[in-house]
Design an enzyme around this catalytic site. Structure first.
Site, PDB file in Angstrom:
ATOM      1  N   CYS A 267       6.783  -6.266   7.414  1.00  0.00           N
ATOM      2  CA  CYS A 267       7.956  -5.588   8.109  1.00  0.00           C
ATOM      3  C   CYS A 267       8.458  -6.529   9.117  1.00  0.00           C
ATOM      4  O   CYS A 267       7.626  -7.284   9.706  1.00  0.00           O
ATOM      5  CB  CYS A 267       7.553  -4.301   8.655  1.00  0.00           C
ATOM      6  SG  CYS A 267       8.909  -3.409   9.799  1.00  0.00           S
TER       7      CYS A 267
ATOM      8  N   CYS B 136       3.187   8.770   0.750  1.00  0.00           N
ATOM      9  CA  CYS B 136       3.957   7.717   1.914  1.00  0.00           C
ATOM     10  C   CYS B 136       4.032   6.943   1.019  1.00  0.00           C
ATOM     11  O   CYS B 136       3.112   5.834   0.574  1.00  0.00           O
ATOM     12  CB  CYS B 136       2.812   7.608   2.901  1.00  0.00           C
ATOM     13  SG  CYS B 136       3.450   6.844   4.154  1.00  0.00           S
TER      14      CYS B 136
ATOM     15  N   GLU C 271       0.717  -1.007  -0.018  1.00  0.00           N
ATOM     16  CA  GLU C 271      -0.119  -0.013  -0.005  1.00  0.00           C
ATOM     17  C   GLU C 271       0.906   1.207  -0.174  1.00  0.00           C
ATOM     18  O   GLU C 271       2.120   1.294   0.650  1.00  0.00           O
ATOM     19  CB  GLU C 271      -1.014   0.030   1.227  1.00  0.00           C
ATOM     20  CG  GLU C 271      -2.083  -1.024   1.047  1.00  0.00           C
ATOM     21  CD  GLU C 271      -2.841  -1.214   2.283  1.00  0.00           C
ATOM     22  OE1 GLU C 271      -4.098  -1.544   2.158  1.00  0.00           O
ATOM     23  OE2 GLU C 271      -2.408  -0.802   3.423  1.00  0.00           O
TER      24      GLU C 271
ATOM     25  N   CYS D  24      -1.366   6.168   9.978  1.00  0.00           N
ATOM     26  CA  CYS D  24       0.025   5.380  10.511  1.00  0.00           C
ATOM     27  C   CYS D  24      -0.348   4.398  11.139  1.00  0.00           C
ATOM     28  O   CYS D  24      -1.077   3.999  12.184  1.00  0.00           O
ATOM     29  CB  CYS D  24       0.791   6.388  11.641  1.00  0.00           C
ATOM     30  SG  CYS D  24       1.144   7.927  10.815  1.00  0.00           S
TER      31      CYS D  24
ATOM     32  N   CYS E 229       1.786  -1.856  15.821  1.00  0.00           N
ATOM     33  CA  CYS E 229       1.721  -1.409  14.380  1.00  0.00           C
ATOM     34  C   CYS E 229       1.106  -2.877  13.637  1.00  0.00           C
ATOM     35  O   CYS E 229       1.824  -3.755  13.903  1.00  0.00           O
ATOM     36  CB  CYS E 229       3.102  -1.077  13.793  1.00  0.00           C
ATOM     37  SG  CYS E 229       3.279  -0.972  12.092  1.00  0.00           S
TER      38      CYS E 229
ATOM     39  N   CYS F 275       6.661  -3.973  15.806  1.00  0.00           N
ATOM     40  CA  CYS F 275       6.372  -3.174  16.836  1.00  0.00           C
ATOM     41  C   CYS F 275       5.119  -3.397  17.504  1.00  0.00           C
ATOM     42  O   CYS F 275       3.914  -3.865  16.753  1.00  0.00           O
ATOM     43  CB  CYS F 275       6.511  -1.630  16.481  1.00  0.00           C
ATOM     44  SG  CYS F 275       8.176  -1.300  15.900  1.00  0.00           S
TER      45      CYS F 275
HETATM   46  N1  SAH Z   1       9.520   1.497  10.023  1.00  0.00           N
HETATM   47  C1  SAH Z   1       9.732   2.959   9.920  1.00  0.00           C
HETATM   48  C2  SAH Z   1       8.742   3.565   9.045  1.00  0.00           C
HETATM   49  C3  SAH Z   1       7.155   3.509   9.442  1.00  0.00           C
HETATM   50  S1  SAH Z   1       6.695   4.989   9.766  1.00  0.00           S
HETATM   51  C4  SAH Z   1       9.545   3.282  11.322  1.00  0.00           C
HETATM   52  O1  SAH Z   1       9.134   2.509  12.358  1.00  0.00           O
HETATM   53  O2  SAH Z   1       9.821   4.491  11.652  1.00  0.00           O
HETATM   54  C5  SAH Z   1       5.388   4.665  10.325  1.00  0.00           C
HETATM   55  C6  SAH Z   1       5.253   5.620  11.717  1.00  0.00           C
HETATM   56  O3  SAH Z   1       3.790   5.297  12.555  1.00  0.00           O
HETATM   57  C7  SAH Z   1       6.163   5.014  12.910  1.00  0.00           C
HETATM   58  O4  SAH Z   1       6.631   6.291  13.694  1.00  0.00           O
HETATM   59  C8  SAH Z   1       5.209   3.965  13.359  1.00  0.00           C
HETATM   60  O5  SAH Z   1       5.998   3.720  14.532  1.00  0.00           O
HETATM   61  C9  SAH Z   1       4.255   4.837  13.484  1.00  0.00           C
HETATM   62  N2  SAH Z   1       3.075   3.965  14.005  1.00  0.00           N
HETATM   63  C10 SAH Z   1       2.867   2.366  13.923  1.00  0.00           C
HETATM   64  N3  SAH Z   1       1.680   2.128  14.249  1.00  0.00           N
HETATM   65  C11 SAH Z   1       1.065   3.129  14.695  1.00  0.00           C
HETATM   66  C12 SAH Z   1      -0.213   2.906  15.205  1.00  0.00           C
HETATM   67  N4  SAH Z   1      -1.042   1.997  15.383  1.00  0.00           N
HETATM   68  N5  SAH Z   1      -0.637   4.610  15.377  1.00  0.00           N
HETATM   69  C13 SAH Z   1       0.220   5.450  15.293  1.00  0.00           C
HETATM   70  N6  SAH Z   1       1.265   5.515  14.513  1.00  0.00           N
HETATM   71  C14 SAH Z   1       1.817   4.263  14.372  1.00  0.00           C
END
Ligand code: SAH
Length: 347
Positions: free
Chosen positions: A104, A97, A84, A327, A111, A108
């Site tokens: 991935c 984006c 996506e 995000c 996520c 985390c």
């Molecule tokens: N892997 C990279 C790129 C992803 S950026 C990174 O971790 O930075 C996406 C951003 O959204 C990251 O800061 C991630 O931690 C955040 N994110 C992930 N899941 C989320 C959620 N459920 N709500 C808000 N932000 C989230």
């Protein structure tokens, strides 16, 4: 291919190097992907290219528009895997984006992409291909836009292809996208972060921090058990920055987990002396994510404590939540990993 590599390949085949420039212009400026239609190339070159090179573009499978104007694109790659990409208008800039991996490996806790595991890396062509497809679909080939590598995947876990993609995007005969318009977001894979610091083409940097102590961060961002906060902050302090630029620290706010006043105070202390700005991201909740979004009061209180201590703070407005484009909400289900891929992720 980067333009220099294409020039070399053309020269080897007895063609002139400047043909690479023309090909880049067709591809990136005019959006022409049919080699036969590149009419300023000699006929024999067009035939030779078509026979020897594959020019592939991710296929646009599905497109969804949010009530706030955000658009999510489901793209199919050559091996039928899907990813996506998201278009976020008026942030105030126009922003694409873009994903760097299918899935991935970072896992985390908050996520959804992390739930997929890593299926594979994207090639530089697939990373740039997303930009070509979005620019075409949105009729924005001649418009200005920013790019955030904040889609699926961890860009520094796919270092070489990501950097190659950034060089292709920056090429003066292609999109000519200034690296200052690109932001790379990472959990902070330390060796790759240090390598990035030595790159000639340098995007803006965003670090997904999410917690002020190793104990807390290790629970949310598993890779922190390998590369801890102290090392990441030290690397950030050494990171070469332009006079005006700052490193963004992203911080997902999770109710009762990392949104307490003492967390804010610790965070402020941690970032003292770093040229930073903090981007608070209230959790985008989703089924399967075992956390909750804090109340608006808790978010305000957290932001206030940081700004009272001299930090630059913004709260990220959640965009495209109704179409699961916000995000952490990017997930494409039903893609199976092979046993070999699972093993590779574990190693
Ligand atoms: N892997 C990279 C790129 C992803 S950026 C990174 O971790 O930075 C996406 C951003 O959204 C990251 O800061 C991630 O931690 C955040 N994110 C992930 N899941 C989320 C959620 N459920 N709500 C808000 N932000 C989230």
């Amino acid at each position: 291919m980067e333009r220099l590599a294409l020039e070399a390949a053309l020269e080897q085949r007895g063609h002139q190097r400047f043909r690479a420039r023309q090909i880049f212009q067709w591809l990136y400026r005019r959006g022409v992907t049919d080699i036969a239609a590149m009419t300023d190339l000699p006929r024999n070159l067009r035939a030779g290219l078509a026979a020897e090179f594959a020019l592939t573009t991710p296929a646009l499978v599905h497109r969804e528009t949010s009530i706030d104007g955000t658009e999510k694109f489901l793209l199919r790659l050559g091996d039928d895997r899907t990813i996506e990409s998201v278009f976020i208008p008026d942030t105030p800039a126009m922003t694409f984006c873009i994903s760097t991996q299918v899935g991935c490996a970072m896992a985390c806790g908050f996520c959804l992409t992390g739930k997929m595991g890593l299926l594979r890396n994207l090639t530089a062509g697939e990373i740039v291909g997303q930009v070509r497809v979005l620019a075409d679909a949105l009729a924005m080939r001649d418009a200005r836009f920013n790019i955030v590598l904040m889609g699926m995947g961890e860009p520094l876990h796919n270092y070489d292809e990501t950097m190659k993609a950034l060089r292709i995007l920056a090429d003066e005969h292609g999109f000519a996208l200034s690296p200052r318009r690109i932001t790379l977001s990472t959990v902070g894979l330390l060796p790759a972060l240090e390598k990035l610091a030595r790159e000639p083409v340098m995007p803006n940097l965003a670090i997904s921090l999410h917690a002020p102590t190793d104990a807390q961060r290790g629970e949310l961002v598993p890779i922190n058990r390998k590369y801890g906060i102290g090392d990441i902050i030290a690397a950030c302090k050494r990171f070469p920055l332009n006079r005006r630029s700052r490193i963004t620290f992203e911080y997902v706010l999770l109710a009762g987990v990392n949104d307490r006043p003492e967390d804010a105070r610790r965070l402020a202390k941690l970032l003292a002396g770093v040229k930073s700005k903090v981007n608070l991201i209230p959790l985008n909740a989703a089924p399967g994510i075992p956390f909750e979004r804090p109340s608006d009061e808790a978010i305000d209180r957290f932001a206030r404590i940081l700004s009272e201590r001299g930090l630059i703070v913004s709260v990220r407005k959640s965009r495209g939540r109704d179409i699961r484009a916000a995000c952490g909400q990017l997930i494409v289900e039903g893609q199976k990993k092979s046993a070999a891929q699972q093993l590779a992720v574990m190693m």
